[in-house]
Design a protein around this motif. Sequence first.
Motif, PDB file in Angstrom:
ATOM      1  N   MET A 128      82.324  39.116  53.842  1.00 18.42           N
ATOM      2  CA  MET A 128      81.057  39.247  53.130  1.00 18.42           C
ATOM      3  C   MET A 128      81.356  39.842  51.758  1.00 18.42           C
ATOM      4  SD  MET A 128      78.878  40.560  56.447  1.00 18.42           S
ATOM      5  CE  MET A 128      77.242  40.103  55.881  1.00 18.42           C
ATOM      6  N   LEU A 129      81.374  38.992  50.737  1.00 19.53           N
ATOM      7  CA  LEU A 129      81.889  39.358  49.418  1.00 19.53           C
ATOM      8  C   LEU A 129      80.821  39.254  48.334  1.00 19.53           C
ATOM      9  CD1 LEU A 129      85.296  37.430  49.624  1.00 19.53           C
ATOM     10  CD2 LEU A 129      84.857  39.839  50.137  1.00 19.53           C
ATOM     11  N   ASP A 130      79.667  39.732  48.609  1.00 16.08           N
ATOM     12  CA  ASP A 130      78.590  39.644  47.637  1.00 16.08           C
ATOM     13  C   ASP A 130      78.903  40.470  46.389  1.00 16.08           C
ATOM     14  OD1 ASP A 130      75.745  40.498  46.495  1.00 16.08           O
ATOM     15  OD2 ASP A 130      75.482  38.703  47.722  1.00 16.08           O
ATOM     16  N   GLU A 131      78.498  39.962  45.227  1.00 10.48           N
ATOM     17  CA  GLU A 131      78.778  40.641  43.961  1.00 10.48           C
ATOM     18  C   GLU A 131      78.140  42.025  43.876  1.00 10.48           C
ATOM     19  OE1 GLU A 131      77.830  38.243  40.603  1.00 10.48           O
ATOM     20  OE2 GLU A 131      79.373  36.741  41.033  1.00 10.48           O
ATOM     21  N   LEU A 132      77.096  42.249  44.649  1.00  8.82           N
ATOM     22  CA  LEU A 132      76.475  43.571  44.667  1.00  8.82           C
ATOM     23  C   LEU A 132      77.477  44.667  45.015  1.00  8.82           C
ATOM     24  CD1 LEU A 132      73.068  43.030  46.509  1.00  8.82           C
ATOM     25  CD2 LEU A 132      73.361  43.953  44.201  1.00  8.82           C
TER      26      LEU A 132
END
Length: 238
Positions: free
Chosen positions: A68-72
Motif C-alpha cells: 500500500m504505497l499511497d502518496e499520502l
Amino acid sequence: MFEYIDQVQRLIDHLRSDQEESIKAAATVLTKAIKEDRIIHTLGTGHSQMIAMELFGRASGIANVSAMLDELLLLSNGARRSAAIEQVSGLASILWDKYNIETSDVLIIISNSGRNAIPIEMAQIAKAAGVKIIAITSLEQSKKYNSRHKSGQKLYQLADIVIDNCVPSGDGVMHMNNELFGPVSSIMGMVIVNTIVTEAIKECHRQNIPVTIYQSQNIDHTDNDRIYKQFESRIPHL
C-alpha cells in the motif's frame, strides 16, 4: 569494533528464540494465502514503509504481494508531513477502498510504535472485514506509551498474529553522551518479513503447492512479464 553489528546480531538471536511461535504462525497464514491464490497486502507508515515495500515486486520474493504505497504516506513528500499524516484519523478508510482487499486476503501491518491512527484504523477495518492481520511492532515501545488514537487501542491489540520485533523503546541500540542512536527497526522488520515468506515457500514446496517467485531482472534471460500479467489486475502498483 562495529558495535552496531554486534547489537543487531544480538537482537536477531533474541528474535529467533523469543518469537519462534509467532513467526511459524505467520508463515502458516502466508502458506495458506499462496495455496489459495490470495493477495498479501502490506502497510507501513514512516520508515516502516520500507518493510512493507521489501516484499513487493522483489527479486527472489513471492509475487502475490501488494504494498500500500499511497502518496499520502511517502517520505518523499516530506518527512515531517509523513509523520503528521500517520496520526490523522479517517485516512485509513480511504486507503482501504483503493486496494480492494478481500476477506480471504492477508494484511501485514508494520508499525514500530503501534500507536498512530493509520495503522490502528487499518487494523480495525480489516478486523471488521474478517481479514487476517499480522502485526510487526515493538511491544516494549508500544506498551510504554499511550495510543494516539481516540479508541485507546494499539496495533498489537487488534492483530490475529503479533510478531514482536524485539526493538527497544526509541529504536536505537547504542548510547553516547546520553543520546540514543543506531536504529534497528527497519533491519529487524526486514528479517521478520523475509523469514516468514521463506518459511512459507519451504512449506509450500513440502506440500507440492506451486509458488510464483520473481527472479532478478538483472540476470540475463530472466522474464517476469508473465508474472506481472498474472497479477496486474489485482495488484495496483504493478
